[in-house]
Design a protein around this motif. Structure first.
Motif, PDB file in Angstrom:
ATOM      1  N   ALA A  75      49.416 -56.422   8.923  1.00 42.18           N
ATOM      2  CA  ALA A  75      48.823 -55.700   9.948  1.00 42.18           C
ATOM      3  C   ALA A  75      49.391 -55.011  10.914  1.00 42.18           C
ATOM      4  O   ALA A  75      49.224 -53.921  11.295  1.00 42.18           O
ATOM      5  N   ALA A  76      50.811 -55.771  11.443  1.00 43.30           N
ATOM      6  CA  ALA A  76      51.560 -54.904  12.079  1.00 43.30           C
ATOM      7  C   ALA A  76      52.249 -53.823  11.663  1.00 43.30           C
ATOM      8  O   ALA A  76      52.179 -52.599  12.296  1.00 43.30           O
ATOM      9  N   CYS A  77      52.577 -53.809  10.404  1.00 39.19           N
ATOM     10  CA  CYS A  77      53.285 -52.580   9.823  1.00 39.19           C
ATOM     11  C   CYS A  77      52.313 -51.517   9.352  1.00 39.19           C
ATOM     12  O   CYS A  77      52.504 -50.280   9.647  1.00 39.19           O
ATOM     13  N   VAL A  78      50.834 -51.905   9.030  1.00 38.57           N
ATOM     14  CA  VAL A  78      49.905 -50.785   9.056  1.00 38.57           C
ATOM     15  C   VAL A  78      49.688 -50.157  10.374  1.00 38.57           C
ATOM     16  O   VAL A  78      49.577 -48.853  10.557  1.00 38.57           O
ATOM     17  N   HIS A  79      49.820 -50.824  11.487  1.00 40.91           N
ATOM     18  CA  HIS A  79      49.339 -50.464  12.661  1.00 40.91           C
ATOM     19  C   HIS A  79      50.613 -49.284  13.176  1.00 40.91           C
ATOM     20  O   HIS A  79      50.279 -48.345  13.748  1.00 40.91           O
ATOM     21  N   SER A  80      51.575 -49.637  12.864  1.00 41.72           N
ATOM     22  CA  SER A  80      52.856 -49.070  13.600  1.00 41.72           C
ATOM     23  C   SER A  80      53.496 -47.916  12.629  1.00 41.72           C
ATOM     24  O   SER A  80      53.912 -46.834  12.940  1.00 41.72           O
ATOM     25  N   MET A 113      44.844 -58.259   1.027  1.00 42.78           N
ATOM     26  CA  MET A 113      45.621 -56.997   1.894  1.00 42.78           C
ATOM     27  C   MET A 113      45.134 -55.862   1.637  1.00 42.78           C
ATOM     28  O   MET A 113      44.977 -54.696   2.469  1.00 42.78           O
ATOM     29  N   GLU A 114      44.900 -55.588   0.224  1.00 41.18           N
ATOM     30  CA  GLU A 114      44.188 -54.414  -0.452  1.00 41.18           C
ATOM     31  C   GLU A 114      43.040 -54.143   0.539  1.00 41.18           C
ATOM     32  O   GLU A 114      42.409 -53.046   0.946  1.00 41.18           O
TER      33      GLU A 114
END
Length: 452
Positions: free
Chosen positions: A108-113, A130-131
């Protein structure tokens, strides 16, 4: 060594979970590639919830060098720390498992950033969840998330493609089965994290089925010929000298996801900023990959090992559904796995002496026109093989870091963003060549006709 930087710096790579048993081997492999003139890894940081343990892992990974590698603090139970971490890197390598317990907040943090993300998960529920949760957002933010970038499941993904590409038209494959054989001069000891993930996966199998029922049906590839018949529980595969039993691994699930995406995108996934020449190369590669029914089996020269695996499977199946049973399985892994897994993991000698062979036996038709002739049986066999060093602590770090190098150096030919299995992302890249240059070999063993 240096403590956490006061001013956030954009690193090429941050390794999260660097102090874990697998994580420290990933650090050791990363240091081999760090800051060389031809390497895209010019800046590297390590992260974990305990900086002291991360520092110790760095010292273990590089005992003869005093490297100034930043050590950052992040905890999967502290989302703000993960968001800070992801804002400081182009690529995050997540080595914190089991992923069903710790992976979601990191993704979630990676997607947000908007940073890219690779992991070494072999957990189907985590990958598919996750997908479902993050794919659309990842496409929007340009974050590329790829799981299973270790022994699970790159050898299976590239191995299937390698076998299928040996079927030169008009020949077509119908079925490709993988036989995994683990070998060692000493006893084989597995990663406790793999064992823990298997126990939790079986315990929560209904959750995976529930997730799949809630999702749209995936496209199914058109495979020439009839579906293969279910074989015996225990198989004697004389062609490669192994006894074998079906292995409920992530590999089959991951390969099916790749083939499904390829069915919807026959030319593969376009790169974020690929040139016309790169597009032509991608399309040419995927035109040679042919779908086939795929399964994975555990193979051994010893029939006793096969029965040990059956006993392990029965134990996990019977006990994992109960909280006390799970406690027993995870408290005493060496007993219930009959010595295959232990909490402290393998010794250095056991790691260095181990290796793997993954055989791919493809059955199909020498001419696709034979398929239209009613109940035609496959008349052709192609056997290929992938071999390499110990799977958990040597092969997996090699594979993960080679994937990382491709993400950093060839980002323009990879999808702009989204959550994908590794095969569809790395299949058309130079990953196979890179692995061959680093001790993981791909070989054609035989091509022959099957008896009528």
């Amino acid at each position: 060594m240096q403590a956490q930087s006061q001013i956030p710096e954009l690193f090429d790579v941050i390794i999260l979970g660097a102090s874990g048993f697998t994580g420290k081997y990933v650090v050791r492999e990363a240091l081999k590639l760090f800051n060389f003139p031809s390497s895209p890894i010019k800046s590297l940081a390590l992260a974990g919830r305990n900086p002291t343990r991360v520092k110790q892992a760095l010292q273990w990974a590089s005992p003869s060098h005093s490297l100034s590698i930043p050590i950052l603090t992040a905890d999967t139970t502290d989302p703000p720390s993960l968001h800070r971490l992801c804002s400081q890197t182009k690529l995050l390598l997540n080595c914190v498992g089991p992923y069903r317990l710790h992976g979601d907040p990191v993704a979630a943090a990676c997607v947000h950033s908007g940073c890219d993300y690779l992991d070494i998960s072999g957990e189907p529920e985590f990958m598919e969840r996750m997908e479902a949760r993050y794919h659309e957002k990842a496409v929007e933010t340009g974050s590329l998330l790829v799981s299973a970038c270790g022994f699970d499941s790159i050898p299976a993904e590239l191995g299937v493609m390698f076998n299928s590409r040996q079927w030169i038209p008009p020949a077509v494959p119908n079925q490709i089965e993988a036989y995994v054989s683990l070998e060692s001069d000493k006893r084989i000891v597995g990663n406790f994290g793999t064992y823990e993930s298997a126990v939790l996966g079986v315990a929560n199998a209904q959750e995976l089925q529930k997730l799949r029922r809630s999702r749209p049906r995936r496209a199914r590839p058109v495979i020439p010929g009839p579906a293969p018949l279910r074989g015996p529980l225990v198989e004697s595969q004389k062609r490669i000298g192994l006894w074998a039993i079906k292995l409920p691994s992530a590999d089959a699930t991951v390969v099916r996801r790749t083939l499904s995406i390829l069915t919807e995108n026959p030319h593969g996934l376009p790169g974020a900023n690929e040139s016309p020449e790169q597009r032509e190369k991608r399309e040419a590669f995927w035109s040679t990959v042919k779908p086939a029914h795929f399964g994975v089996k555990l193979g051994s020269k010893s029939l006793l090992d096969i029965f040990r695996f059956i006993i392990l499977g029965i134990s996990i199946g019977l006990l994992s559904g109960l909280s006390f049973g799970r406690w027993l399985l995870l408290k005493f892994p060496s007993i219930f796995s009959l010595g295959w897994f232990r909490k402290r993991g393998p010794s250095e000698d056991e790691v260095e002496s181990a290796s793997f062979k993954m055989w791919f036996i493809g059955h199909g038709f020498s001419d696709s026109s034979l398929v239209s002739q009613g109940n035609a049986k496959p008349d052709m066999e192609i056997i290929t093989r992938v071999t390499g060093p110990e799977i958990g602590y040597i092969a997996t770090p090699i594979i993960l870091m080679q994937c990382a190098l491709i993400v950093l150096s060839q980002r323009e030919i990879l999808p702009k963003g989204g959550v994908f299995p590794p095969g569809i992302v790395f299949g058309a890249t130079e990953l196979q060549q890179r692995l061959q240059e680093n001790g993981i070999s791909f070989d054609v063993i035989s091509k022959s006709s099957l008896p009528a």
